[in-house]
Design an enzyme around this catalytic site. Structure first.
Site, PDB file in Angstrom:
ATOM      1  N   LYS A  13       0.829  -1.202   0.000  1.00 58.54           N
ATOM      2  CA  LYS A  13       0.000   0.000   0.000  1.00 58.54           C
ATOM      3  C   LYS A  13       0.869   1.259   0.000  1.00 58.54           C
ATOM      4  CE  LYS A  13      -3.752   0.157   2.535  1.00 58.54           C
ATOM      5  NZ  LYS A  13      -4.692   0.316   3.688  1.00 58.54           N
TER       6      LYS A  13
ATOM      7  N   LEU B  66     -16.636  11.988   8.836  1.00 58.59           N
ATOM      8  CA  LEU B  66     -16.488  11.920   7.388  1.00 58.59           C
ATOM      9  C   LEU B  66     -17.438  10.886   6.804  1.00 58.59           C
ATOM     10  CD1 LEU B  66     -12.579  11.898   7.182  1.00 58.59           C
ATOM     11  CD2 LEU B  66     -14.111  13.873   7.213  1.00 58.59           C
ATOM     12  N   ARG B  67     -18.164  11.276   5.786  1.00 65.55           N
ATOM     13  CA  ARG B  67     -19.027  10.338   5.075  1.00 65.55           C
ATOM     14  C   ARG B  67     -18.248   9.719   3.914  1.00 65.55           C
ATOM     15  NH1 ARG B  67     -23.529  14.647   3.692  1.00 65.55           N
ATOM     16  NH2 ARG B  67     -21.596  15.852   3.586  1.00 65.55           N
ATOM     17  N   GLU B  68     -18.266   8.412   3.829  1.00 68.23           N
ATOM     18  CA  GLU B  68     -17.610   7.780   2.687  1.00 68.23           C
ATOM     19  C   GLU B  68     -18.289   8.257   1.405  1.00 68.23           C
ATOM     20  OE1 GLU B  68     -16.241   3.700   2.692  1.00 68.23           O
ATOM     21  OE2 GLU B  68     -16.895   3.540   4.778  1.00 68.23           O
TER      22      GLU B  68
ATOM     23  N   LYS C 240     -19.058  11.196  19.068  1.00 68.33           N
ATOM     24  CA  LYS C 240     -19.012  10.396  17.835  1.00 68.33           C
ATOM     25  C   LYS C 240     -20.007   9.244  17.891  1.00 68.33           C
ATOM     26  CE  LYS C 240     -17.453   8.412  14.060  1.00 68.33           C
ATOM     27  NZ  LYS C 240     -17.650   8.937  12.709  1.00 68.33           N
TER      28      LYS C 240
ATOM     29  N   ASN D 251     -23.568   8.736  15.522  1.00 67.42           N
ATOM     30  CA  ASN D 251     -23.853   7.576  14.680  1.00 67.42           C
ATOM     31  C   ASN D 251     -25.085   6.819  15.153  1.00 67.42           C
ATOM     32  OD1 ASN D 251     -21.856   8.072  12.858  1.00 67.42           O
ATOM     33  ND2 ASN D 251     -20.422   6.563  13.651  1.00 67.42           N
TER      34      ASN D 251
ATOM     35  N   GLY E  93     -25.968   0.084   7.279  1.00 64.30           N
ATOM     36  CA  GLY E  93     -24.721  -0.655   7.482  1.00 64.30           C
ATOM     37  C   GLY E  93     -23.546   0.257   7.250  1.00 64.30           C
TER      38      GLY E  93
ATOM     39  N   CYS F 186     -19.219   2.280   9.851  1.00 61.89           N
ATOM     40  CA  CYS F 186     -19.355   2.968  11.140  1.00 61.89           C
ATOM     41  C   CYS F 186     -20.598   2.572  11.929  1.00 61.89           C
ATOM     42  CB  CYS F 186     -19.359   4.480  10.917  1.00 61.89           C
ATOM     43  SG  CYS F 186     -17.794   5.139  10.290  1.00 61.89           S
TER      44      CYS F 186
ATOM     45  N   LYS G 127     -20.879  -1.097  13.820  1.00 60.82           N
ATOM     46  CA  LYS G 127     -19.906  -1.340  14.895  1.00 60.82           C
ATOM     47  C   LYS G 127     -20.048  -0.314  16.018  1.00 60.82           C
ATOM     48  CE  LYS G 127     -15.813   1.200  13.213  1.00 60.82           C
ATOM     49  NZ  LYS G 127     -15.633   2.020  14.435  1.00 60.82           N
TER      50      LYS G 127
END
Length: 439
Positions: free
Chosen positions: A38, A151-153, A202, A206, A255, A258, A261
């Site tokens: 990576k 942060l939103r994917e 946080k 969520n 799902g 974030c 979990k």
């Protein structure tokens, strides 16, 4: 403030976004990752994460000399004034957050941090983790601060550079001001608080988003019962500024990397601390029950025999990622539904525009193909599981021609029933009558 020397540990979408955007803001950033493959790819500006704007920010940082990548974590932090921990905290045994990666890195860097350095927990971690990391470091001359990401994917770069808020939790106010200074160029409200409050913020955020999604999915069931249109109902309530329109669209469950979990981790914290939080538990249980309800709907229409067996029934799945605009499969509701269908004996063929390479990890679950029409060959029904906008432009007549059935279960309420009807297909949405116009 002047530019800082920053180290970012971890190059997942949070770590890479943090590093690239801090470099964009003028700081000198070193990103460290234990995966040498990576690191080598990132040194060549090859970004494997599907995240709009991120490849450009990485390339700009490399070309400007403000961003570099290394596999040597100790070397990365040796000269850093601020060290961001952007490490995975997956769901562990019993639903608790697994802090193994955070704790391991704390041990690796403990003896090489420069005096006066600030260590920042960017990862989503349980309340008390700042204290835990400080204890593992054992350095009175190093401060530990909580600075959770929001942060939103699919919009991570945009969210980093144009945040709704910046939350910083610290016992040392000088350390808090130093971290806040990294964001000085951004116009955003700053919430300065204690570490426990920042860590809990946080999780609370969520959980609230997951709760809105579970509410929307249950509301859709109620709409179906009375022949109401969930799109109109959610528009009506979403225009109330106290509620807002976000996260009120029903779908195949929630799902991603974030919400699952973090809600389970928060529930575990509540159970261990003796705090009863029935709304949180119901939010999780509602999500699972909703997915089972959708599978029962497929079985009722496409199943065989009195029990609605799906054994040998071929189904086409459109979309596997947890949402459009990302290639992330972590805790995807589409995969959760697919597993339930496989348990009932269904044969699944899937198409997702973000998954064009072979995926051995999916081979026991679905047959992944790179053509949408091919995915529908012999299918009794097509299931829209991810809200990819390109599905609106499909040649549905070609899809219908190769199917064995005529059902389209649009679990994102994405498609126009009239377009499908002209192709000879029956549309079934969530919480919407078949005569509804889909926006």
């Amino acid at each position: 403030m002047s530019a800082r020397h920053v180290a970012v540990i971890g190059t997942g979408y949070v770590g890479l976004t943090t590093g690239a955007c801090l470099a964009f803001l003028g700081h000198s950033v070193v990103c460290a990752d234990a995966d040498p493959h990576k690191v080598e790819r990132l040194r060549g500006a090859r970004v494997d994460i599907l995240e709009p704007g991120l490849p450009e920010r990485v390339r700009e940082g490399l070309e400007a000399g403000r961003l570099e990548f290394t596999g040597d974590t100790a070397a990365a932090v040796a000269e850093a004034e601020v060290v961001f921990l952007c490490l995975p905290t997956p769901m562990g045994a019993g639903g608790a957050a697994d802090l193994a990666a955070v704790e391991a890195v704390a041990g690796q860097v403990r003896d090489v941090l420069r005096p006066g350095c600030v260590v920042v927990n960017k990862s989503t971690v349980p309340v008390g983790t700042c204290e835990r990391v400080a204890a593992l470091l054992g350095r009175a001359d190093v401060s530990v601060v909580s600075n959770p990401e929001f942060l939103r994917e699919g919009r991570a770069v945009e969210d980093f550079l144009h945040p709704d808020r910046i939350v910083i939790g610290a016992a040392d106010q000088d350390a808090a001001r130093r971290v806040a200074g990294l964001y000085a160029a951004l116009d955003a409200p700053l919430v300065l608080t204690d570490p426990a409050s920042a860590e809990l913020t946080k999780y609370a955020a969520n959980f609230f988003l997951a709760m809105k999604l579970s509410f929307a999915n249950n509301l859709a069931v109620l709409c179906e019962r009375f022949g109401a249109d969930v799109a109109d109902v959610t528009e009506g309530i979403g225009r109330d500024p106290r509620i807002g329109p976000a996260f009120l669209r029903p779908g195949p469950g929630w799902g991603g990397s974030c919400l699952p979990k973090d809600t389970h981790a928060l529930l575990t914290v509540c159970d261990r601390s003796g705090v009863d939080f029935p709304l949180l538990r119901a939010t999780i249980e509602t999500n699972v029950a909703h997915q089972r309800r959708l599978v029962e709907r497929v079985a009722a229409v496409c199943g065989r025999g009195a029990e609605g067996s799906l054994h040998g029934v071929r189904l086409a799945l459109y979309g596997l990622t947890f949402k459009a605009g990302t290639s992330d499969l972590r805790d995807s509701p589409a995969l959760a539904v697919a597993r339930l269908l496989r348990e009932r004996g269904a044969e699944l063929t899937a198409y997702d525009p973000a998954l064009r390479e072979e995926r051995p990890d999916l081979s026991d679950l679905v047959d992944l193909v790179d053509d949408l029409v091919r995915a529908a060959e012999g299918a009794a029904a097509c299931l829209v599981l991810t809200e990819w906008p390109q599905l609106r432009d499909v040649d549905w007549a070609a899809v219908a021609a190769c199917m064995s059935g005529h059902e389209v279960h649009d679990w994102r309420n994405l498609l126009d029933p009239d377009v499908l009807a002209r192709a000879g297909l029956s549309w079934r949405g969530i919480g919407r009558p078949a005569a509804a116009r889909v926006a």
